[in-house]
Design an enzyme around this catalytic site. Structure first.
Site, PDB file in Angstrom:
ATOM      1  N   SER A 281       0.634  -0.731  -0.098  1.00  0.00           N
ATOM      2  CA  SER A 281      -0.137   0.125  -0.218  1.00  0.00           C
ATOM      3  C   SER A 281       0.964   1.721   0.110  1.00  0.00           C
ATOM      4  CB  SER A 281      -0.740  -0.080   1.321  1.00  0.00           C
ATOM      5  OG  SER A 281       0.203   0.795   2.320  1.00  0.00           O
ATOM      6  N   LYS A 282       0.509   2.118   0.117  1.00  0.00           N
ATOM      7  CA  LYS A 282       0.828   3.999  -0.109  1.00  0.00           C
ATOM      8  C   LYS A 282       1.992   3.635   0.915  1.00  0.00           C
ATOM      9  CE  LYS A 282      -2.025   6.540  -2.646  1.00  0.00           C
ATOM     10  NZ  LYS A 282      -3.780   5.917  -2.013  1.00  0.00           N
ATOM     11  N   ARG A 283       1.718   3.112   2.499  1.00  0.00           N
ATOM     12  CA  ARG A 283       3.162   3.295   3.345  1.00  0.00           C
ATOM     13  C   ARG A 283       3.842   3.055   3.311  1.00  0.00           C
ATOM     14  NH1 ARG A 283       2.237  -0.314   6.988  1.00  0.00           N
ATOM     15  NH2 ARG A 283       0.699  -1.546   6.124  1.00  0.00           N
ATOM     16  N   HIS A 284       3.958   1.643   1.870  1.00  0.00           N
ATOM     17  CA  HIS A 284       6.065   1.010   1.401  1.00  0.00           C
ATOM     18  C   HIS A 284       5.833   1.952   0.228  1.00  0.00           C
ATOM     19  CE1 HIS A 284       3.499  -2.083   3.213  1.00  0.00           C
ATOM     20  NE2 HIS A 284       4.002  -2.702   3.486  1.00  0.00           N
ATOM     21  N   GLY A 285       5.007   3.115   0.615  1.00  0.00           N
ATOM     22  CA  GLY A 285       6.034   4.129  -1.104  1.00  0.00           C
ATOM     23  C   GLY A 285       5.039   3.943  -1.958  1.00  0.00           C
TER      24      GLY A 285
END
Ligand code: GLU
Ligand code: ZN
Length: 528
Positions: A281-285
Protein backbone atom coordinates in the site's frame (compact mmCIF):
# COMPACT_ATOMS: atom_id res chain seq x y z
CA UNK A 1 2.35 -28.34 -19.68
CA UNK A 2 -1.20 -27.69 -18.44
CA UNK A 3 -3.61 -26.88 -21.25
CA UNK A 4 -0.67 -27.22 -23.60
CA UNK A 5 -2.54 -27.79 -26.81
CA UNK A 6 -5.43 -25.38 -26.35
CA UNK A 7 -5.38 -22.01 -28.02
CA UNK A 8 -4.66 -19.35 -25.48
CA UNK A 9 -6.89 -16.35 -24.88
CA UNK A 10 -6.18 -14.44 -21.69
CA UNK A 11 -7.32 -11.13 -20.36
CA UNK A 12 -6.37 -8.34 -18.01
CA UNK A 13 -9.59 -7.00 -16.54
CA UNK A 14 -8.95 -3.93 -14.39
CA UNK A 15 -11.62 -1.85 -12.71
CA UNK A 16 -10.90 1.76 -13.72
CA UNK A 17 -11.27 3.22 -10.28
CA UNK A 18 -7.78 4.61 -9.88
CA UNK A 19 -4.31 4.55 -11.32
CA UNK A 20 -2.77 1.35 -12.54
CA UNK A 21 -0.87 0.01 -9.56
CA UNK A 22 2.07 -2.35 -9.37
CA UNK A 23 -0.12 -5.33 -8.51
CA UNK A 24 -2.34 -4.73 -11.53
CA UNK A 25 0.62 -4.22 -13.81
CA UNK A 26 2.13 -7.49 -12.56
CA UNK A 27 -1.13 -9.35 -13.24
CA UNK A 28 -1.27 -7.82 -16.71
CA UNK A 29 2.35 -8.83 -17.29
CA UNK A 30 1.84 -12.48 -16.35
CA UNK A 31 -1.12 -12.65 -18.70
CA UNK A 32 0.80 -10.94 -21.45
CA UNK A 33 3.91 -13.12 -21.06
CA UNK A 34 1.77 -16.21 -21.13
CA UNK A 35 -0.11 -15.10 -24.25
CA UNK A 36 3.06 -14.13 -26.10
CA UNK A 37 4.79 -17.37 -25.19
CA UNK A 38 1.90 -19.47 -26.46
CA UNK A 39 1.18 -17.41 -29.54
CA UNK A 40 -2.14 -16.55 -27.91
CA UNK A 41 -4.37 -13.52 -27.65
CA UNK A 42 -4.07 -10.93 -24.89
CA UNK A 43 -7.22 -8.95 -24.17
CA UNK A 44 -7.81 -5.79 -22.20
CA UNK A 45 -11.29 -5.61 -20.71
CA UNK A 46 -12.48 -2.69 -18.63
CA UNK A 47 -14.64 -3.69 -15.68
CA UNK A 48 -16.38 -0.38 -15.17
CA UNK A 49 -19.57 -1.49 -13.46
CA UNK A 50 -18.84 0.57 -10.37
CA UNK A 51 -20.40 3.65 -11.88
CA UNK A 52 -19.52 5.92 -9.01
CA UNK A 53 -15.84 5.12 -8.83
CA UNK A 54 -15.01 4.43 -12.48
CA UNK A 55 -13.48 7.30 -14.42
CA UNK A 56 -12.23 7.98 -17.93
CA UNK A 57 -8.96 9.22 -16.50
CA UNK A 58 -8.40 5.85 -14.88
CA UNK A 59 -9.06 4.09 -18.20
CA UNK A 60 -6.51 6.34 -19.83
CA UNK A 61 -4.03 5.79 -17.03
CA UNK A 62 -4.39 2.01 -17.44
CA UNK A 63 -3.95 2.16 -21.19
CA UNK A 64 -1.05 4.52 -20.88
CA UNK A 65 0.60 2.39 -18.21
CA UNK A 66 0.39 -0.77 -20.31
CA UNK A 67 1.71 1.05 -23.36
CA UNK A 68 4.53 2.49 -21.34
CA UNK A 69 5.54 -0.89 -19.96
CA UNK A 70 5.60 -2.19 -23.50
CA UNK A 71 2.70 -4.60 -23.32
CA UNK A 72 0.59 -4.68 -26.43
CA UNK A 73 -2.86 -6.21 -26.51
CA UNK A 74 -4.68 -7.81 -29.37
CA UNK A 75 -8.21 -6.92 -28.36
CA UNK A 76 -9.72 -4.23 -26.21
CA UNK A 77 -9.94 -0.48 -26.00
CA UNK A 78 -6.91 1.31 -27.27
CA UNK A 79 -6.00 4.77 -28.17
CA UNK A 80 -4.60 6.02 -31.34
CA UNK A 81 -2.85 9.29 -31.64
CA UNK A 82 -4.75 11.71 -33.76
CA UNK A 83 -2.69 12.23 -36.88
CA UNK A 84 -0.40 15.19 -36.52
CA UNK A 85 1.32 16.61 -39.51
CA UNK A 86 4.99 15.74 -39.67
CA UNK A 87 5.86 14.63 -36.16
CA UNK A 88 9.41 15.75 -35.62
CA UNK A 89 11.85 13.72 -33.65
CA UNK A 90 11.93 16.20 -30.85
CA UNK A 91 8.22 16.81 -30.58
CA UNK A 92 6.74 16.60 -27.13
CA UNK A 93 4.77 13.56 -26.06
CA UNK A 94 1.13 14.19 -27.07
CA UNK A 95 -1.21 15.24 -24.29
CA UNK A 96 -3.91 12.77 -23.40
CA UNK A 97 -6.60 15.02 -24.80
CA UNK A 98 -5.06 14.51 -28.22
CA UNK A 99 -5.89 10.84 -27.94
CA UNK A 100 -9.05 9.04 -28.78
CA UNK A 101 -10.15 5.69 -27.40
CA UNK A 102 -11.45 3.01 -29.76
CA UNK A 103 -12.12 -0.69 -29.44
CA UNK A 104 -10.24 -3.28 -31.46
CA UNK A 105 -11.16 -6.97 -31.69
CA UNK A 106 -14.17 -9.07 -32.57
CA UNK A 107 -15.41 -9.90 -29.09
CA UNK A 108 -16.27 -6.37 -28.02
CA UNK A 109 -17.44 -4.14 -26.66
CA UNK A 110 -14.65 -4.37 -24.10
CA UNK A 111 -16.25 -2.10 -21.52
CA UNK A 112 -18.66 -3.96 -19.26
CA UNK A 113 -21.11 -1.08 -19.12
CA UNK A 114 -21.60 -1.55 -22.85
CA UNK A 115 -22.48 -5.22 -22.37
CA UNK A 116 -25.51 -4.89 -20.08
CA UNK A 117 -27.84 -6.69 -22.52
CA UNK A 118 -25.70 -9.79 -22.34
CA UNK A 119 -25.78 -9.97 -18.57
CA UNK A 120 -29.53 -9.50 -18.63
CA UNK A 121 -29.93 -12.29 -21.18
CA UNK A 122 -28.00 -14.82 -19.14
CA UNK A 123 -29.57 -13.78 -15.85
CA UNK A 124 -33.00 -14.41 -17.39
CA UNK A 125 -31.81 -17.74 -18.67
CA UNK A 126 -30.79 -18.77 -15.15
CA UNK A 127 -34.16 -17.70 -13.80
CA UNK A 128 -35.85 -19.80 -16.50
CA UNK A 129 -33.81 -22.83 -15.58
CA UNK A 130 -34.55 -22.37 -11.88
CA UNK A 131 -30.95 -21.51 -10.95
CA UNK A 132 -31.61 -17.89 -10.11
CA UNK A 133 -34.46 -15.85 -8.74
CA UNK A 134 -35.68 -12.33 -8.20
CA UNK A 135 -35.31 -10.98 -4.71
CA UNK A 136 -37.50 -8.06 -3.66
CA UNK A 137 -36.12 -7.61 -0.17
CA UNK A 138 -35.86 -4.06 1.06
CA UNK A 139 -32.67 -2.63 2.43
CA UNK A 140 -34.13 -2.65 5.95
CA UNK A 141 -34.94 -6.35 5.68
CA UNK A 142 -31.41 -7.18 4.58
CA UNK A 143 -30.02 -5.07 7.38
CA UNK A 144 -32.22 -6.90 9.89
CA UNK A 145 -31.01 -10.25 8.53
CA UNK A 146 -27.44 -9.13 9.02
CA UNK A 147 -28.00 -8.02 12.58
CA UNK A 148 -29.76 -11.18 13.52
CA UNK A 149 -26.98 -13.33 12.08
CA UNK A 150 -24.37 -11.36 13.98
CA UNK A 151 -26.33 -11.71 17.21
CA UNK A 152 -26.51 -15.44 16.68
CA UNK A 153 -22.83 -15.44 15.80
CA UNK A 154 -23.45 -16.78 12.29
CA UNK A 155 -21.69 -15.31 9.30
CA UNK A 156 -24.07 -12.74 7.85
CA UNK A 157 -25.61 -13.95 4.67
CA UNK A 158 -28.81 -13.66 2.75
CA UNK A 159 -31.30 -16.25 4.04
CA UNK A 160 -32.86 -17.13 0.71
CA UNK A 161 -36.36 -16.02 1.65
CA UNK A 162 -37.24 -14.99 -1.93
CA UNK A 163 -36.15 -18.32 -3.41
CA UNK A 164 -39.66 -19.65 -3.78
CA UNK A 165 -41.92 -16.67 -4.29
CA UNK A 166 -45.15 -17.44 -6.14
CA UNK A 167 -45.95 -15.44 -9.27
CA UNK A 168 -48.70 -13.72 -7.25
CA UNK A 169 -46.29 -12.62 -4.53
CA UNK A 170 -43.90 -11.28 -7.14
CA UNK A 171 -46.74 -9.42 -8.79
CA UNK A 172 -47.73 -7.85 -5.48
CA UNK A 173 -44.18 -6.67 -4.76
CA UNK A 174 -43.92 -5.18 -8.21
CA UNK A 175 -47.17 -3.30 -7.74
CA UNK A 176 -45.80 -1.93 -4.46
CA UNK A 177 -43.06 -0.50 -6.60
CA UNK A 178 -40.33 -2.72 -5.19
CA UNK A 179 -37.31 -3.20 -7.39
CA UNK A 180 -35.79 -6.66 -7.67
CA UNK A 181 -32.22 -7.87 -7.77
CA UNK A 182 -31.43 -11.24 -9.32
CA UNK A 183 -29.75 -13.73 -7.02
CA UNK A 184 -28.01 -16.98 -7.77
CA UNK A 185 -29.45 -20.09 -6.14
CA UNK A 186 -26.26 -21.39 -4.56
CA UNK A 187 -26.41 -25.08 -3.69
CA UNK A 188 -26.65 -25.47 0.09
CA UNK A 189 -24.66 -28.65 0.21
CA UNK A 190 -21.63 -30.12 -1.39
CA UNK A 191 -18.24 -28.71 -2.23
CA UNK A 192 -17.00 -26.78 -5.20
CA UNK A 193 -13.52 -27.71 -6.30
CA UNK A 194 -11.07 -26.72 -8.93
CA UNK A 195 -7.51 -27.45 -9.88
CA UNK A 196 -5.55 -24.21 -9.81
CA UNK A 197 -2.41 -24.12 -11.96
CA UNK A 198 -0.49 -22.34 -9.19
CA UNK A 199 -2.24 -23.42 -6.01
CA UNK A 200 -3.17 -26.99 -6.87
CA UNK A 201 -6.49 -28.37 -5.70
CA UNK A 202 -8.73 -25.77 -4.09
CA UNK A 203 -12.08 -26.60 -2.52
CA UNK A 204 -14.81 -24.60 -0.85
CA UNK A 205 -17.91 -25.76 0.98
CA UNK A 206 -21.02 -24.47 -0.72
CA UNK A 207 -22.81 -23.89 2.55
CA UNK A 208 -20.38 -21.09 3.32
CA UNK A 209 -21.46 -19.23 0.19
CA UNK A 210 -24.70 -17.30 -0.04
CA UNK A 211 -27.23 -16.57 -2.73
CA UNK A 212 -25.15 -13.74 -4.11
CA UNK A 213 -26.56 -10.96 -6.26
CA UNK A 214 -25.85 -11.34 -9.99
CA UNK A 215 -27.72 -8.37 -11.30
CA UNK A 216 -28.55 -5.26 -9.33
CA UNK A 217 -31.94 -3.58 -9.58
CA UNK A 218 -30.54 -0.93 -11.91
CA UNK A 219 -29.47 -3.65 -14.34
CA UNK A 220 -25.74 -3.55 -13.66
CA UNK A 221 -24.07 -6.86 -12.97
CA UNK A 222 -21.93 -7.72 -9.98
CA UNK A 223 -18.30 -8.67 -10.50
CA UNK A 224 -18.73 -12.43 -10.13
CA UNK A 225 -21.51 -12.63 -12.68
CA UNK A 226 -20.12 -10.23 -15.26
CA UNK A 227 -16.72 -11.86 -15.16
CA UNK A 228 -18.18 -15.29 -15.94
CA UNK A 229 -20.35 -14.04 -18.78
CA UNK A 230 -17.47 -12.10 -20.29
CA UNK A 231 -14.84 -14.77 -19.83
CA UNK A 232 -17.17 -17.18 -21.58
CA UNK A 233 -18.25 -14.79 -24.34
CA UNK A 234 -14.66 -13.78 -24.98
CA UNK A 235 -13.59 -17.43 -25.00
CA UNK A 236 -11.01 -16.95 -22.28
CA UNK A 237 -8.89 -20.07 -21.90
CA UNK A 238 -6.94 -19.18 -18.74
CA UNK A 239 -7.96 -16.83 -15.96
CA UNK A 240 -4.74 -15.50 -14.47
CA UNK A 241 -5.33 -13.08 -11.59
CA UNK A 242 -4.30 -12.16 -8.08
CA UNK A 243 -5.10 -14.69 -5.39
CA UNK A 244 -7.18 -12.11 -3.54
CA UNK A 245 -9.87 -13.39 -5.93
CA UNK A 246 -9.54 -17.03 -4.98
CA UNK A 247 -12.61 -16.95 -2.76
CA UNK A 248 -14.64 -15.60 -5.69
CA UNK A 249 -13.70 -18.50 -7.90
CA UNK A 250 -16.13 -21.09 -6.41
CA UNK A 251 -19.02 -18.70 -7.07
CA UNK A 252 -17.84 -18.31 -10.62
CA UNK A 253 -17.47 -22.06 -11.06
CA UNK A 254 -21.01 -22.61 -9.82
CA UNK A 255 -22.19 -20.10 -12.41
CA UNK A 256 -20.31 -21.89 -15.21
CA UNK A 257 -21.91 -25.12 -14.15
CA UNK A 258 -25.40 -23.66 -13.88
CA UNK A 259 -25.08 -22.17 -17.33
CA UNK A 260 -23.75 -25.43 -18.72
CA UNK A 261 -20.52 -23.80 -19.83
CA UNK A 262 -17.05 -25.22 -19.97
CA UNK A 263 -14.77 -23.60 -17.43
CA UNK A 264 -11.50 -21.85 -18.19
CA UNK A 265 -8.36 -22.90 -16.34
CA UNK A 266 -7.48 -20.81 -13.30
CA UNK A 267 -4.12 -19.56 -12.09
CA UNK A 268 -4.14 -17.46 -8.94
CA UNK A 269 -0.88 -15.62 -8.56
CA UNK A 270 0.41 -14.51 -5.15
CA UNK A 271 -0.18 -11.11 -3.64
CA UNK A 272 2.54 -8.51 -3.44
CA UNK A 273 3.42 -7.46 0.09
CA UNK A 274 5.51 -4.67 1.53
CA UNK A 275 8.68 -5.50 3.45
CA UNK A 276 6.68 -5.52 6.71
CA UNK A 277 4.54 -8.36 5.41
CA UNK A 278 1.34 -6.36 4.98
CA UNK A 279 -0.41 -5.89 1.68
CA UNK A 280 1.41 -3.46 -0.57
CA UNK A 281 0.00 0.00 0.00
CA UNK A 282 0.98 3.64 -0.03
CA UNK A 283 2.79 3.15 3.26
CA UNK A 284 5.43 1.13 1.44
CA UNK A 285 6.16 3.95 -0.97
CA UNK A 286 4.51 4.62 -4.25
CA UNK A 287 2.30 1.92 -5.67
CA UNK A 288 1.08 3.62 -8.82
CA UNK A 289 2.84 2.84 -12.05
CA UNK A 290 2.71 6.49 -12.92
CA UNK A 291 5.12 7.30 -10.14
CA UNK A 292 7.74 4.96 -11.56
CA UNK A 293 7.43 6.54 -14.95
CA UNK A 294 7.81 10.00 -13.49
CA UNK A 295 10.82 9.07 -11.40
CA UNK A 296 12.55 7.76 -14.48
CA UNK A 297 12.52 4.03 -14.20
CA UNK A 298 13.03 2.37 -17.54
CA UNK A 299 9.92 0.42 -18.48
CA UNK A 300 12.02 -2.61 -19.43
CA UNK A 301 13.68 -2.57 -15.98
CA UNK A 302 10.33 -2.32 -14.24
CA UNK A 303 8.94 -5.10 -16.41
CA UNK A 304 11.88 -7.29 -15.45
CA UNK A 305 11.38 -6.48 -11.79
CA UNK A 306 7.63 -7.11 -11.87
CA UNK A 307 8.16 -10.47 -13.56
CA UNK A 308 10.12 -11.59 -10.52
CA UNK A 309 7.32 -10.73 -8.11
CA UNK A 310 5.90 -14.20 -7.70
CA UNK A 311 7.86 -16.01 -10.36
CA UNK A 312 11.46 -17.23 -10.64
CA UNK A 313 13.49 -19.53 -12.82
CA UNK A 314 15.11 -22.57 -11.29
CA UNK A 315 18.50 -20.87 -11.32
CA UNK A 316 17.11 -17.56 -9.96
CA UNK A 317 18.14 -15.54 -12.98
CA UNK A 318 17.71 -11.83 -12.24
CA UNK A 319 18.16 -9.92 -15.47
CA UNK A 320 16.11 -10.94 -18.49
CA UNK A 321 15.61 -9.51 -21.91
CA UNK A 322 12.00 -9.17 -22.91
CA UNK A 323 12.41 -12.16 -25.22
CA UNK A 324 13.83 -14.26 -22.40
CA UNK A 325 10.93 -13.36 -20.16
CA UNK A 326 8.55 -14.52 -22.84
CA UNK A 327 10.30 -17.84 -23.41
CA UNK A 328 11.15 -18.62 -19.80
CA UNK A 329 7.98 -17.54 -18.00
CA UNK A 330 5.84 -20.33 -16.65
CA UNK A 331 2.68 -20.35 -14.56
CA UNK A 332 3.72 -23.64 -13.02
CA UNK A 333 6.77 -21.94 -11.54
CA UNK A 334 4.76 -19.16 -9.90
CA UNK A 335 5.00 -19.09 -6.13
CA UNK A 336 2.12 -19.96 -3.85
CA UNK A 337 3.31 -17.59 -1.17
CA UNK A 338 3.31 -13.81 -1.34
CA UNK A 339 6.00 -11.80 -3.09
CA UNK A 340 7.80 -9.00 -1.26
CA UNK A 341 8.22 -5.67 -3.00
CA UNK A 342 11.75 -4.35 -2.54
CA UNK A 343 12.22 -0.78 -3.85
CA UNK A 344 16.00 -0.98 -3.32
CA UNK A 345 16.28 -3.93 -5.64
CA UNK A 346 14.17 -2.18 -8.23
CA UNK A 347 16.44 0.86 -8.08
CA UNK A 348 19.50 -1.34 -8.42
CA UNK A 349 17.96 -3.07 -11.41
CA UNK A 350 17.17 0.22 -13.07
CA UNK A 351 20.79 1.33 -12.71
CA UNK A 352 21.91 -2.01 -14.16
CA UNK A 353 19.73 -1.55 -17.19
CA UNK A 354 20.93 1.99 -17.79
CA UNK A 355 24.57 1.03 -17.37
CA UNK A 356 24.28 -1.84 -19.81
CA UNK A 357 22.61 0.09 -22.61
CA UNK A 358 24.60 1.33 -25.57
CA UNK A 359 24.69 5.14 -25.55
CA UNK A 360 22.79 5.30 -28.84
CA UNK A 361 20.15 2.94 -27.59
CA UNK A 362 19.79 4.94 -24.39
CA UNK A 363 19.52 8.19 -26.28
CA UNK A 364 16.92 6.78 -28.64
CA UNK A 365 14.80 5.70 -25.75
CA UNK A 366 15.04 9.16 -24.23
CA UNK A 367 14.29 11.06 -27.39
CA UNK A 368 12.29 8.99 -29.84
CA UNK A 369 9.66 9.33 -31.09
CA UNK A 370 9.24 12.14 -28.58
CA UNK A 371 11.59 13.98 -26.35
CA UNK A 372 11.06 12.46 -22.94
CA UNK A 373 10.11 14.72 -20.04
CA UNK A 374 13.63 14.18 -18.72
CA UNK A 375 15.18 15.69 -21.82
CA UNK A 376 12.61 18.47 -21.74
CA UNK A 377 13.73 19.12 -18.16
CA UNK A 378 17.36 19.32 -19.28
CA UNK A 379 16.42 21.87 -21.93
CA UNK A 380 14.53 23.88 -19.35
CA UNK A 381 17.53 23.84 -17.00
CA UNK A 382 19.67 25.35 -19.73
CA UNK A 383 16.88 27.64 -21.01
CA UNK A 384 16.50 26.14 -24.45
CA UNK A 385 13.14 25.81 -26.16
CA UNK A 386 12.31 22.82 -28.34
CA UNK A 387 12.43 24.12 -31.90
CA UNK A 388 12.83 22.75 -35.35
CA UNK A 389 16.12 24.20 -36.49
CA UNK A 390 19.67 23.10 -36.95
CA UNK A 391 20.91 24.95 -33.93
CA UNK A 392 18.49 23.03 -31.80
CA UNK A 393 19.63 19.74 -33.30
CA UNK A 394 23.17 20.67 -32.33
CA UNK A 395 22.11 21.32 -28.76
CA UNK A 396 20.36 17.96 -28.67
CA UNK A 397 23.54 16.35 -29.92
CA UNK A 398 25.47 17.93 -27.06
CA UNK A 399 22.85 16.75 -24.59
CA UNK A 400 23.26 13.26 -25.97
CA UNK A 401 27.03 13.29 -25.47
CA UNK A 402 26.74 14.79 -21.99
CA UNK A 403 24.37 12.00 -21.04
CA UNK A 404 26.64 9.35 -22.44
CA UNK A 405 29.50 10.73 -20.30
CA UNK A 406 27.38 10.28 -17.16
CA UNK A 407 25.44 7.20 -18.21
CA UNK A 408 27.22 4.76 -15.91
CA UNK A 409 26.18 6.68 -12.85
CA UNK A 410 22.55 7.31 -13.70
CA UNK A 411 20.14 5.38 -11.49
CA UNK A 412 16.97 7.32 -12.25
CA UNK A 413 16.23 9.30 -15.37
CA UNK A 414 14.89 12.14 -13.28
CA UNK A 415 18.44 12.75 -12.02
CA UNK A 416 19.69 13.46 -15.53
CA UNK A 417 19.06 17.24 -15.57
CA UNK A 418 20.96 17.73 -12.34
CA UNK A 419 23.79 15.42 -13.38
CA UNK A 420 24.53 17.10 -16.68
CA UNK A 421 23.31 20.68 -16.55
CA UNK A 422 26.75 22.10 -15.74
CA UNK A 423 28.16 20.44 -18.84
CA UNK A 424 25.71 22.25 -21.07
CA UNK A 425 25.60 25.72 -19.58
CA UNK A 426 27.82 28.36 -21.06
CA UNK A 427 28.87 29.92 -17.75
CA UNK A 428 28.73 28.63 -14.22
CA UNK A 429 27.53 30.90 -11.44
CA UNK A 430 28.21 30.86 -7.76
CA UNK A 431 25.19 28.60 -7.13
CA UNK A 432 26.64 25.97 -9.42
CA UNK A 433 29.62 25.50 -7.12
CA UNK A 434 28.77 23.12 -4.35
CA UNK A 435 29.88 24.19 -0.89
CA UNK A 436 31.50 20.90 -0.21
CA UNK A 437 33.56 21.14 -3.37
CA UNK A 438 34.72 24.66 -2.56
CA UNK A 439 35.52 23.89 1.08
CA UNK A 440 37.25 20.58 0.71
CA UNK A 441 39.04 20.94 -2.58
CA UNK A 442 39.67 24.59 -3.33
CA UNK A 443 40.67 25.71 0.16
CA UNK A 444 43.87 23.76 0.10
CA UNK A 445 47.24 25.43 -0.13
CA UNK A 446 48.84 25.30 -3.53
CA UNK A 447 45.58 25.06 -5.45
CA UNK A 448 45.84 28.54 -6.86
CA UNK A 449 49.24 27.79 -8.33
CA UNK A 450 48.07 24.50 -9.75
CA UNK A 451 45.11 26.11 -11.47
CA UNK A 452 47.27 28.92 -12.85
CA UNK A 453 49.77 26.46 -14.24
CA UNK A 454 47.22 24.13 -15.74
CA UNK A 455 45.31 27.00 -17.23
CA UNK A 456 48.48 28.10 -18.97
CA UNK A 457 49.19 24.67 -20.33
CA UNK A 458 45.64 24.08 -21.49
CA UNK A 459 45.55 27.49 -23.13
CA UNK A 460 48.51 26.50 -25.24
CA UNK A 461 46.92 23.26 -26.50
CA UNK A 462 45.84 23.50 -30.10
CA UNK A 463 44.13 20.16 -30.18
CA UNK A 464 41.74 19.98 -27.25
CA UNK A 465 41.18 16.25 -27.49
CA UNK A 466 40.89 13.96 -24.53
CA UNK A 467 44.28 12.37 -25.28
CA UNK A 468 46.15 15.64 -25.63
CA UNK A 469 44.61 17.06 -22.48
CA UNK A 470 45.47 13.95 -20.52
CA UNK A 471 49.07 14.00 -21.70
CA UNK A 472 49.46 17.66 -20.79
CA UNK A 473 48.00 17.37 -17.32
CA UNK A 474 49.89 14.20 -16.52
CA UNK A 475 53.14 15.79 -17.63
CA UNK A 476 52.44 18.75 -15.40
CA UNK A 477 51.73 16.49 -12.47
CA UNK A 478 55.00 14.68 -12.94
CA UNK A 479 57.13 17.72 -13.61
CA UNK A 480 55.79 19.50 -10.54
CA UNK A 481 56.14 16.30 -8.46
CA UNK A 482 52.57 16.34 -7.31
CA UNK A 483 50.09 13.57 -6.76
CA UNK A 484 47.49 13.16 -9.48
CA UNK A 485 44.64 13.74 -7.04
CA UNK A 486 46.24 17.00 -5.94
CA UNK A 487 45.99 18.26 -9.50
CA UNK A 488 42.91 16.51 -10.88
CA UNK A 489 40.48 17.41 -8.09
CA UNK A 490 40.89 21.18 -8.22
CA UNK A 491 40.59 21.17 -12.00
CA UNK A 492 37.38 19.19 -11.80
CA UNK A 493 35.91 21.51 -9.20
CA UNK A 494 37.00 24.58 -11.13
CA UNK A 495 35.25 23.50 -14.33
CA UNK A 496 32.21 21.77 -12.84
CA UNK A 497 31.65 23.07 -9.32
CA UNK A 498 31.48 19.46 -8.18
CA UNK A 499 33.69 16.73 -6.82
CA UNK A 500 32.11 14.02 -8.91
CA UNK A 501 31.40 13.54 -12.56
CA UNK A 502 32.59 11.74 -15.65
CA UNK A 503 36.24 11.08 -16.50
CA UNK A 504 38.11 14.38 -16.14
CA UNK A 505 39.77 14.50 -19.56
CA UNK A 506 36.65 13.51 -21.43
CA UNK A 507 34.81 16.20 -19.51
CA UNK A 508 37.38 18.90 -20.31
CA UNK A 509 37.38 17.98 -23.96
CA UNK A 510 33.59 18.03 -24.06
CA UNK A 511 33.46 21.47 -22.44
CA UNK A 512 35.96 22.82 -24.94
CA UNK A 513 38.91 25.05 -24.39
CA UNK A 514 37.05 28.30 -24.17
CA UNK A 515 34.65 27.21 -21.46
CA UNK A 516 37.38 25.43 -19.51
CA UNK A 517 39.57 28.52 -19.39
CA UNK A 518 36.61 30.75 -18.51
CA UNK A 519 35.61 28.53 -15.67
CA UNK A 520 39.13 28.22 -14.27
CA UNK A 521 39.43 32.02 -14.39
CA UNK A 522 36.10 32.38 -12.65
CA UNK A 523 37.21 30.01 -9.91
CA UNK A 524 40.52 31.74 -9.34
CA UNK A 525 38.86 35.14 -9.26
CA UNK A 526 36.05 34.19 -6.90
CA UNK A 527 37.26 31.43 -4.65
CA UNK A 528 41.02 31.66 -4.39
N1 GLU B 1 -12.01 -6.31 -12.13
C1 GLU B 1 -11.39 -7.31 -11.34
C2 GLU B 1 -10.22 -6.69 -10.58
O1 GLU B 1 -9.75 -5.66 -10.99
C3 GLU B 1 -10.93 -8.44 -12.21
C4 GLU B 1 -10.58 -9.68 -11.50
C5 GLU B 1 -10.41 -10.84 -12.45
O2 GLU B 1 -9.39 -10.85 -13.15
O3 GLU B 1 -11.28 -11.69 -12.50
O4 GLU B 1 -9.81 -7.17 -9.57
ZN1 ZN C 1 -35.26 -11.40 -0.95
Amino acid sequence: MIGGSMSVRVRFAPSPTGFLHLGGARTALFNWLFARQRGGIFILRIEDTDEVRSTDEAVQAIIHGLHWLGMDWDEGPDYRELPTAGILEFKRRPESKELEIKDKGKYGPYFQMKRLDLYKKYAERLIQSGRAYRCYCLLEQLEEMRKKALEEKRPPKYDGRCRNLTPEEEERYRKEGRKAVIRFKTPREGVTEFEDIVRGKVSFENKLLDDFVMLKSNGTPTYNFAVVVDDREMEISHVIRGDDHISNTPRQILLYEALGWEKPLFAHIPMILGSDGSRLSKRHGATSLNYYEEQGYLPQALMNYLALLGWATEDSQQIFTRGELITKFSLERCAKSAAIFDPQKLLWMNGEYIRKMKPDEFWNQLSKPFLSPFIMAVLKEISVEAKEDEEFQEILHKVKIAISLEQEKIKLLKDIPYLIKYMLKEDLENKDYEDDAKDKVLKVSGVKQILFDCRDRLARLEDFSEEKIEKEIRNYTQESSRKTSEVFHPIRVAVSGRTRGPGLFALLSFLGKERVLKRIDYTIRNYL
